[in-house]
Design a protein around this motif. Sequence first.
Motif, PDB file in Angstrom:
ATOM      1  N   ARG A   1       0.833  -1.204   0.000  1.00  7.66           N
ATOM      2  CA  ARG A   1       0.000   0.000   0.000  1.00  7.66           C
ATOM      3  C   ARG A   1       0.873   1.262   0.000  1.00  7.66           C
ATOM      4  O   ARG A   1       0.601   2.213  -0.733  1.00  7.66           O
ATOM      5  N   LEU A   2       1.930   1.248   0.786  1.00 10.78           N
ATOM      6  CA  LEU A   2       2.840   2.388   0.796  1.00 10.78           C
ATOM      7  C   LEU A   2       3.447   2.600  -0.582  1.00 10.78           C
ATOM      8  O   LEU A   2       3.554   3.735  -1.052  1.00 10.78           O
ATOM      9  N   GLU A   3       3.827   1.525  -1.233  1.00  8.86           N
ATOM     10  CA  GLU A   3       4.398   1.641  -2.577  1.00  8.86           C
ATOM     11  C   GLU A   3       3.388   2.259  -3.542  1.00  8.86           C
ATOM     12  O   GLU A   3       3.737   3.132  -4.344  1.00  8.86           O
ATOM     13  N   GLN A   4       2.151   1.822  -3.458  1.00 11.83           N
ATOM     14  CA  GLN A   4       1.094   2.369  -4.308  1.00 11.83           C
ATOM     15  C   GLN A   4       0.919   3.873  -4.044  1.00 11.83           C
ATOM     16  O   GLN A   4       0.858   4.669  -4.982  1.00 11.83           O
ATOM     17  N   LEU A   5       0.849   4.246  -2.791  1.00 10.69           N
ATOM     18  CA  LEU A   5       0.687   5.657  -2.440  1.00 10.69           C
ATOM     19  C   LEU A   5       1.895   6.482  -2.864  1.00 10.69           C
ATOM     20  O   LEU A   5       1.742   7.613  -3.341  1.00 10.69           O
ATOM     21  N   SER A   6       3.081   5.930  -2.712  1.00 11.55           N
ATOM     22  CA  SER A   6       4.285   6.673  -3.077  1.00 11.55           C
ATOM     23  C   SER A   6       4.331   6.943  -4.572  1.00 11.55           C
ATOM     24  O   SER A   6       4.799   8.003  -4.998  1.00 11.55           O
TER      25      SER A   6
ATOM     26  N   GLU B   1      10.063   9.313  -3.632  1.00 10.57           N
ATOM     27  CA  GLU B   1      11.190   8.429  -3.913  1.00 10.57           C
ATOM     28  C   GLU B   1      11.595   7.725  -2.624  1.00 10.57           C
ATOM     29  O   GLU B   1      12.387   8.236  -1.842  1.00 10.57           O
ATOM     30  N   ASP B   2      10.998   6.580  -2.388  1.00 11.63           N
ATOM     31  CA  ASP B   2      11.308   5.834  -1.171  1.00 11.63           C
ATOM     32  C   ASP B   2      11.521   4.348  -1.447  1.00 11.63           C
ATOM     33  O   ASP B   2      11.252   3.502  -0.605  1.00 11.63           O
ATOM     34  N   ALA B   3      12.052   4.037  -2.616  1.00 13.15           N
ATOM     35  CA  ALA B   3      12.278   2.647  -2.998  1.00 13.15           C
ATOM     36  C   ALA B   3      13.224   1.941  -2.016  1.00 13.15           C
ATOM     37  O   ALA B   3      13.020   0.770  -1.702  1.00 13.15           O
TER      38      ALA B   3
ATOM     39  N   ARG C   1      20.231  -0.927   8.150  1.00 14.62           N
ATOM     40  CA  ARG C   1      19.848   0.486   8.029  1.00 14.62           C
ATOM     41  C   ARG C   1      19.424   0.749   6.592  1.00 14.62           C
ATOM     42  O   ARG C   1      19.881   0.106   5.667  1.00 14.62           O
ATOM     43  N   VAL C   2      18.554   1.732   6.425  1.00 13.54           N
ATOM     44  CA  VAL C   2      18.137   2.137   5.082  1.00 13.54           C
ATOM     45  C   VAL C   2      19.288   2.879   4.431  1.00 13.54           C
ATOM     46  O   VAL C   2      19.881   3.763   5.046  1.00 13.54           O
ATOM     47  N   LYS C   3      19.601   2.517   3.198  1.00 17.05           N
ATOM     48  CA  LYS C   3      20.657   3.208   2.464  1.00 17.05           C
ATOM     49  C   LYS C   3      20.149   4.568   1.998  1.00 17.05           C
ATOM     50  O   LYS C   3      19.021   4.693   1.543  1.00 17.05           O
TER      51      LYS C   3
END
Length: 103
Positions: free
Chosen positions: A49-54, A60-62, A100-102
């Motif tokens: 769902r977050l991917e769809q909303l983004s 840009e939160d891949a 951690r997120v890159k």
Amino acid sequence: MAVSEVKKEYSALYSYLDYTLHELPAGVLYDTNGANEDNCLELMRCTYRLEQLSKELSEEDASFIEYCRWHYERDPHYLSRQKHFGSYGNYIVKYNGPSRVKA
């Protein structure tokens, strides 16, 4: 759905998913408890769902989504063999997972 509602849902979902991972490498949270297999499935649905909303918002939160998926997909495996790995931190290292997120 109005853009402001989409932004509000996106922000709430992003914050929630970020919260579930803030204890890494200790483990994935679901509310105040450790996540189980069913919880991880629900968290994966939230990630989709977050991917769809983004995409709707051109965010840009891949990297964050990939980070979430890695942990939500693998946490059930870790839980099924927890004694073997000793800790989720050890599991992350063994499978070369992100702690951690890159940027």
